[in-house]
Design a protein around this motif. Structure first.
Motif, PDB file in Angstrom:
ATOM      1  N   VAL A   1      -0.242  -3.236  -2.705  1.00 24.12           N
ATOM      2  CA  VAL A   1      -0.259  -2.108  -3.624  1.00 24.12           C
ATOM      3  C   VAL A   1      -0.590  -2.617  -5.018  1.00 24.12           C
ATOM      4  O   VAL A   1      -0.379  -3.788  -5.340  1.00 24.12           O
ATOM      5  CB  VAL A   1       1.093  -1.349  -3.667  1.00 24.12           C
ATOM      6  CG1 VAL A   1       1.416  -0.735  -2.327  1.00 24.12           C
ATOM      7  CG2 VAL A   1       2.213  -2.244  -4.140  1.00 24.12           C
ATOM      8  N   LEU A   2      -1.105  -1.728  -5.861  1.00 18.43           N
ATOM      9  CA  LEU A   2      -1.323  -2.012  -7.278  1.00 18.43           C
ATOM     10  C   LEU A   2      -0.256  -1.242  -8.039  1.00 18.43           C
ATOM     11  O   LEU A   2      -0.063  -0.042  -7.811  1.00 18.43           O
ATOM     12  CB  LEU A   2      -2.719  -1.553  -7.705  1.00 18.43           C
ATOM     13  CG  LEU A   2      -3.068  -1.778  -9.170  1.00 18.43           C
ATOM     14  CD1 LEU A   2      -3.137  -3.273  -9.474  1.00 18.43           C
ATOM     15  CD2 LEU A   2      -4.408  -1.116  -9.487  1.00 18.43           C
ATOM     16  N   ILE A   3       0.471  -1.926  -8.896  1.00 20.21           N
ATOM     17  CA  ILE A   3       1.568  -1.321  -9.640  1.00 20.21           C
ATOM     18  C   ILE A   3       1.242  -1.308 -11.120  1.00 20.21           C
ATOM     19  O   ILE A   3       0.842  -2.328 -11.679  1.00 20.21           O
ATOM     20  CB  ILE A   3       2.882  -2.092  -9.399  1.00 20.21           C
ATOM     21  CG1 ILE A   3       3.259  -2.024  -7.919  1.00 20.21           C
ATOM     22  CG2 ILE A   3       4.013  -1.561 -10.276  1.00 20.21           C
ATOM     23  CD1 ILE A   3       4.439  -2.878  -7.547  1.00 20.21           C
ATOM     24  N   ARG A   4       1.411  -0.139 -11.769  1.00 17.68           N
ATOM     25  CA  ARG A   4       1.294  -0.056 -13.228  1.00 17.68           C
ATOM     26  C   ARG A   4       2.652  -0.462 -13.786  1.00 17.68           C
ATOM     27  O   ARG A   4       3.648   0.230 -13.614  1.00 17.68           O
ATOM     28  CB  ARG A   4       0.934   1.351 -13.679  1.00 17.68           C
ATOM     29  CG  ARG A   4       0.792   1.451 -15.202  1.00 17.68           C
ATOM     30  CD  ARG A   4       0.368   2.845 -15.648  1.00 17.68           C
ATOM     31  NE  ARG A   4      -0.849   3.281 -15.000  1.00 17.68           N
ATOM     32  CZ  ARG A   4      -2.086   3.003 -15.425  1.00 17.68           C
ATOM     33  NH1 ARG A   4      -2.260   2.280 -16.492  1.00 17.68           N
ATOM     34  NH2 ARG A   4      -3.125   3.455 -14.762  1.00 17.68           N
ATOM     35  N   VAL A   5       2.695  -1.609 -14.428  1.00 18.27           N
ATOM     36  CA  VAL A   5       3.954  -2.161 -14.923  1.00 18.27           C
ATOM     37  C   VAL A   5       4.380  -1.436 -16.192  1.00 18.27           C
ATOM     38  O   VAL A   5       3.607  -1.315 -17.145  1.00 18.27           O
ATOM     39  CB  VAL A   5       3.825  -3.680 -15.184  1.00 18.27           C
ATOM     40  CG1 VAL A   5       5.093  -4.240 -15.801  1.00 18.27           C
ATOM     41  CG2 VAL A   5       3.496  -4.404 -13.886  1.00 18.27           C
TER      42      VAL A   5
END
Length: 72
Positions: free
Chosen positions: A28-32
């Protein structure tokens, strides 16, 4: 996307733009939204940790955010 990167040992991490990665299968790609630092980051910054390749991006632990892209 932005990343905290170290270009020279003994200096500060700098925030800079880097390419946004594409998630691979099962990732997954997570917006931190927030991130912390730990004592290991200080040892990396000072050059005490062997095998660190520069430029080095902090991307290990203590992240808070939301999933923005998922690949099954």
């Amino acid at each position: 996307m932005k990343a905290a990167r170290l270009h020279t040992f003994g200096t500060d991490f700098v925030i800079e733009e880097v390419p946004t990665p594409t998630p691979g299968p099962g990732q997954v790609l997570i917006r931190v939204a927030g991130a912390g630092a730990c004592h290991s980051d200080l040892h990396i910054k000072s050059g005490e940790v062997q095998g660190v390749v520069l430029p080095h991006s902090r991307a290990r632990e203590r992240r808070l955010g939301r999933v923005v892209r998922r690949r099954r």
